[in-house]
Scaffold this motif. Structure first.
Motif, PDB file in Angstrom:
ATOM      1  N   UNK A 106       0.800  -1.230   0.000  1.00  0.00           N
ATOM      2  CA  UNK A 106       0.000   0.000   0.000  1.00  0.00           C
ATOM      3  C   UNK A 106       0.838   1.288   0.000  1.00  0.00           C
ATOM      4  N   UNK A 107       1.865   1.296   0.846  1.00  0.00           N
ATOM      5  CA  UNK A 107       2.563   2.576   1.050  1.00  0.00           C
ATOM      6  C   UNK A 107       3.301   3.073  -0.197  1.00  0.00           C
ATOM      7  N   UNK A 108       3.593   2.175  -1.146  1.00  0.00           N
ATOM      8  CA  UNK A 108       4.319   2.596  -2.355  1.00  0.00           C
ATOM      9  C   UNK A 108       3.389   2.985  -3.500  1.00  0.00           C
ATOM     10  N   UNK A 109       2.094   2.743  -3.337  1.00  0.00           N
ATOM     11  CA  UNK A 109       1.174   2.987  -4.455  1.00  0.00           C
ATOM     12  C   UNK A 109       0.637   4.415  -4.428  1.00  0.00           C
ATOM     13  N   UNK A 110       0.574   5.025  -5.620  1.00  0.00           N
ATOM     14  CA  UNK A 110       0.010   6.381  -5.713  1.00  0.00           C
ATOM     15  C   UNK A 110      -1.467   6.336  -6.089  1.00  0.00           C
ATOM     16  N   UNK A 111      -1.919   5.168  -6.625  1.00  0.00           N
ATOM     17  CA  UNK A 111      -3.320   5.046  -7.027  1.00  0.00           C
ATOM     18  C   UNK A 111      -3.906   3.714  -6.583  1.00  0.00           C
ATOM     19  N   UNK A 112      -5.168   3.708  -6.220  1.00  0.00           N
ATOM     20  CA  UNK A 112      -5.865   2.468  -5.848  1.00  0.00           C
ATOM     21  C   UNK A 112      -7.175   2.368  -6.620  1.00  0.00           C
ATOM     22  N   UNK A 113      -7.345   1.253  -7.306  1.00  0.00           N
ATOM     23  CA  UNK A 113      -8.639   0.987  -7.928  1.00  0.00           C
ATOM     24  C   UNK A 113      -9.328  -0.058  -7.065  1.00  0.00           C
ATOM     25  N   UNK A 114     -10.463   0.303  -6.505  1.00  0.00           N
ATOM     26  CA  UNK A 114     -11.132  -0.547  -5.539  1.00  0.00           C
ATOM     27  C   UNK A 114     -12.380  -1.153  -6.201  1.00  0.00           C
ATOM     28  N   UNK A 115     -12.464  -2.476  -6.201  1.00  0.00           N
ATOM     29  CA  UNK A 115     -13.517  -3.156  -6.958  1.00  0.00           C
ATOM     30  C   UNK A 115     -14.729  -3.560  -6.126  1.00  0.00           C
TER      31      UNK A 115
END
Ligand SMILES: Nc1nc2c(ncn2[C@@H]2O[C@H](COP(=O)(O)OP(=O)(O)OP(=O)(O)O)[C@@H](O)[C@H]2O)c(=O)[nH]1
Length: 228
Positions: A106-115
């Protein structure tokens, strides 16, 4: 976020004129200006892998369902306002037993697509994932809520309005996708790429990119199927 340019090499053509050619390996995906990490999150079987394969290869993975083990990733470079934006997309396993593996990314991601899953009665699953994002992800992560399997109209349980309501509650954009037909799949990734690129390159006097408006304008422009 990381940036890299493929090197330009001055090469001689047969007729003696010189021209710049891009020095790169076999894949065009090697060349990019800016890169971001995006995570796909959601319960098992919501269609995360299929949406990613649709976006990357333009194909639908039908047939037997093979659950992701741990985490996997694919890269794709998209054009955003003359920028080559590389999305490194992490496809996480939805099964509970892999949750601790997923948390570490999580901490390295700039974007999250939540399904969300339009054909399952688990309308609250999306809420649980959004809560988890708020707990583990970077504070300013770009989030989008997707209701996948929109093609399965007869089996639909979660209504469009429920997805919209949940997204509004969390202040994130929402759209319905189908990995099978391709509806809105490209649009979802392009919208995320555009938002991330704008955030990274925005000048102080430049207006803020409005992701909700962009999505609405593109939906209307492209009819049923997102960006072509
Ligand atoms: N009709 C239809 N089926 C889909 C769609 N997306 C995925 N599927 C099917 O749903 C099943 C699960 O898809 P996956 O993409 O493997 O699910 P996942 O979310 O990656 O699952 P995990 O790896 O366990 O987290 C597969 O049998 C797919 O063929 C869709 O948009 N429409």
């Amino acid at each position: 976020m990381s940036t890299r340019k493929a090197s330009l090499t001055d090469k001689q053509t047969k007729n003696g004129t010189s021209k710049y050619v891009l020095e790169r390996c076999a894949s065009i995906n090697e060349y990019y200006d800016i890169a971001f990490k995006v995570m796909l999150l959601g319960d098992s079987a919501v269609g995360k892998t299929c949406v990613l394969v649709r976006f990357k290869d333009g194909a639908f993975l039908g047939g037997n369902f093979i659950a992701t083990v741990g985490i996997d990733f694919r890269n794709k470079v998209v054009d955003v306002d003359n920028f080559k934006v590389k999305l490194q997309i992490w496809d996480t396993a939805g099964q509970e037993r892999f949750r601790s593996v997923t948390h570490a990314y999580y901490r390295d991601a700039q974007g999250n697509l939540c399904f969300l899953y339009s054909t399952s009665s688990c309308s609250l699953c999306g809420k649980a994932w959004l809560t988890e994002i708020h707990e583990y992800a970077q504070k300013d992560v770009v989030i989008m809520l997707l209701g996948n399997k929109s093609d399965m109209a007869a089996e639909r349980v979660v209504k469009t309005e429920e997805g919209e309501k949940l997204a509004k509650e969390y202040g994130v954009p929402f759209m319905e996708t189908s990995a099978k037909t391709g509806v809105n799949v490209d649009l979802a990734f392009h919208a995320i790429a555009k938002e991330l690129k704008h955030r990274a390159t925005q000048q102080p006097n430049e207006p803020k990119f409005q992701i909700h408006d962009y999505i609405e304008s593109q939906k209307h422009k492209t009819g049923c199927c997102g960006l072509m």
